[in-house]
Design a protein around this motif. Structure first.
Motif, PDB file in Angstrom:
ATOM      1  N   LEU A 115       0.869  -1.174   0.000  1.00 38.83           N
ATOM      2  CA  LEU A 115       0.000   0.000   0.000  1.00 38.83           C
ATOM      3  C   LEU A 115       0.903   1.219   0.000  1.00 38.83           C
ATOM      4  CD1 LEU A 115      -2.862  -0.889   2.514  1.00 38.83           C
ATOM      5  CD2 LEU A 115      -3.080  -0.487   0.062  1.00 38.83           C
ATOM      6  N   GLY A 117       0.793   4.990  -0.135  1.00 37.29           N
ATOM      7  CA  GLY A 117      -0.199   6.039   0.017  1.00 37.29           C
ATOM      8  C   GLY A 117      -1.580   5.406   0.023  1.00 37.29           C
ATOM      9  N   ASP A 118      -2.395   5.799  -0.938  1.00 38.51           N
ATOM     10  CA  ASP A 118      -3.743   5.248  -1.041  1.00 38.51           C
ATOM     11  C   ASP A 118      -3.845   4.236  -2.177  1.00 38.51           C
ATOM     12  OD1 ASP A 118      -6.514   5.064  -0.397  1.00 38.51           O
ATOM     13  OD2 ASP A 118      -6.973   6.316  -2.133  1.00 38.51           O
ATOM     14  N   ARG A 119      -2.708   3.783  -2.677  1.00 38.38           N
ATOM     15  CA  ARG A 119      -2.728   2.902  -3.837  1.00 38.38           C
ATOM     16  C   ARG A 119      -2.330   1.477  -3.462  1.00 38.38           C
ATOM     17  NH1 ARG A 119      -3.908   5.924  -8.050  1.00 38.38           N
ATOM     18  NH2 ARG A 119      -3.758   4.151  -9.469  1.00 38.38           N
ATOM     19  N   ALA A 176      -6.182   2.962  -6.743  1.00 38.85           N
ATOM     20  CA  ALA A 176      -6.524   3.728  -5.543  1.00 38.85           C
ATOM     21  C   ALA A 176      -7.595   2.969  -4.764  1.00 38.85           C
ATOM     22  CB  ALA A 176      -7.018   5.118  -5.921  1.00 38.85           C
ATOM     23  N   LEU A 177      -7.400   2.830  -3.456  1.00 41.94           N
ATOM     24  CA  LEU A 177      -8.329   2.053  -2.637  1.00 41.94           C
ATOM     25  C   LEU A 177      -9.753   2.594  -2.695  1.00 41.94           C
ATOM     26  CD1 LEU A 177      -6.396   1.087   0.613  1.00 41.94           C
ATOM     27  CD2 LEU A 177      -7.052  -0.367  -1.301  1.00 41.94           C
ATOM     28  N   ARG A 178      -9.888   3.891  -2.880  1.00 42.02           N
ATOM     29  CA  ARG A 178     -11.235   4.480  -2.910  1.00 42.02           C
ATOM     30  C   ARG A 178     -12.049   3.984  -4.104  1.00 42.02           C
ATOM     31  NH1 ARG A 178      -7.683   8.420  -4.510  1.00 42.02           N
ATOM     32  NH2 ARG A 178      -7.977   9.268  -6.621  1.00 42.02           N
TER      33      ARG A 178
END
Length: 344
Positions: A115, A117-119, A176-178
């Motif tokens: 992971l 950052g957010d990736r 990106a997790l989002r």
């Protein structure tokens, strides 16, 4: 699996006997799986046995799920039932994420997942990826563990296969997790790996049982000098080795499944994996020796089982990895408690 529902065992074996034939397995290899076998199993709800109905599964116990996986091994069925029931589907259900109608798989190489950052990033081989509706990922960062449910269009999949022709595809993810479905869980990577290893143990036990029976049948049907080759002492030694290997594997699988049903099964699964890996080496060698040249022909089904057995030995950790786990646990117990620990 004596604690499994007998009707379930009878039903899944009858289904596989009808659909997962020699010709079906042969025809399935270019595609990396048998769509017909999967459809038949899925229509009956078998791939989700062992997952609570409240979370989208078919219900049933770990013994029921293990009995189905054992049958998968006995029939050399090229379908992702282990990943859907015991690992990937289990992860999604534990995380409260939706289970799809189709197959689920899981990223088993925990060291490949990062992971940044957010990736979410990884580049590794994933079983059955090209046929899965969802890929489950267990990612750890900053002290928390997250289950990620990926759609096939969120990753890049390059088809590949293992020694048996089952789909083992390269999957690359940089997402990106989002953009994905996620949830935080209290599952450790070790528990996931152990369940994955257990799935291979149980399927291998089923396959070794089939190999042993196939070897007995063949050597009784094959005649030399006017009598079955099974009556020759040298061949009998191979029959004994194949039968012993199958029984050892089944006992190890039964003990590991029972331990998981009771709670912590980390040592039992590690020990079972070591025992089964050795049983695969001895059992497949004995079977091929007893069959002679017939055992390596495409037209004879022995290779459907032995190629899978050797492929499964290298999934969810190597023999060396699991031997190390057994050794480390034994050392941690200490010399004064080792006998009681082994006898427990």
């Amino acid at each position: 699996m004596s604690a499994a529902d007998p009707l379930l065992v009878e039903t899944v074996e009858r289904l596989l006997a009808n659909v997962c034939t020699f010709d079906e397995i042969e025809h399935a290899e270019p595609e990396g799986w048998s769509a017909a076998t999967w459809t038949a199993l899925a229509d009956a709800g078998f791939p989700l046995v062992g997952i609570d109905e409240a979370t989208g599964g078919s219900g049933g116990t770990i013994f029921d799920a293990a009995a189905i996986l054992s049958a998968i091994g006995r029939f050399a069925a090229p379908v992702p039932v282990a990943e859907t029931a015991l690992t990937g589907g289990w992860l999604l259900a534990r995380a409260g994420l939706a289970l799809p109608d189709g197959p689920v798989t899981v990223v088993d190489d925990q060291s490949s997942i990062t992971l940044v950052g957010d990736r979410l990033q990884f580049d590794t081989t994933v079983a059955w990826a090209r046929h899965a509706e969802r890929i489950a990922v267990l990612a750890t960062a900053n002290g928390s563990t997250t289950v990620v449910s990926l759609r096939s269009d969120q990753v890049t999949v390059t088809p590949g296969s293992n020694l048996a022709g089952e789909a083992r595809d390269r999957v690359v993810c940089n997402l990106a997790l989002r953009q994905a479905e996620t949830n935080i869980v209290d599952i450790t990577s070790s528990s996931l790996v152990e369940r994955g290893a257990l799935s291979r143990v149980v399927m291998a036990a089923g396959a070794l049982g089939a190999v042993a029976q196939m070897t007995v049948d063949y050597t009784n049907q094959r005649h030399q000098f006017g009598k079955p080759v099974a009556t020759f002492q040298a061949v009998q030694l191979h029959l004994i080795t194949a039968a012993q290997s199958a029984v050892r594997a089944q006992m190890a699988a039964d003990i590991a499944v029972r331990a998981l049903a009771m709670g912590d099964a980390s040592f039992e699964i590690a020990a079972a994996r070591v025992i089964v890996d050795d049983a695969i080496t001895l059992g497949t060698r004995a079977a091929h020796q007893a069959h002679g040249a017939m055992g390596v022909t495409r037209e004879y089904p022995l290779h459907h089982f032995t190629r899978r057995l050797w492929a499964w030995r290298h999934e969810w950790g190597t023999t060396r990895d699991w031997r190390r786990r057994v050794g480390e646990r034994s050392i941690a117990v200490g010399p004064d408690n080792l006998f009681a620990f082994a006898a427990d």
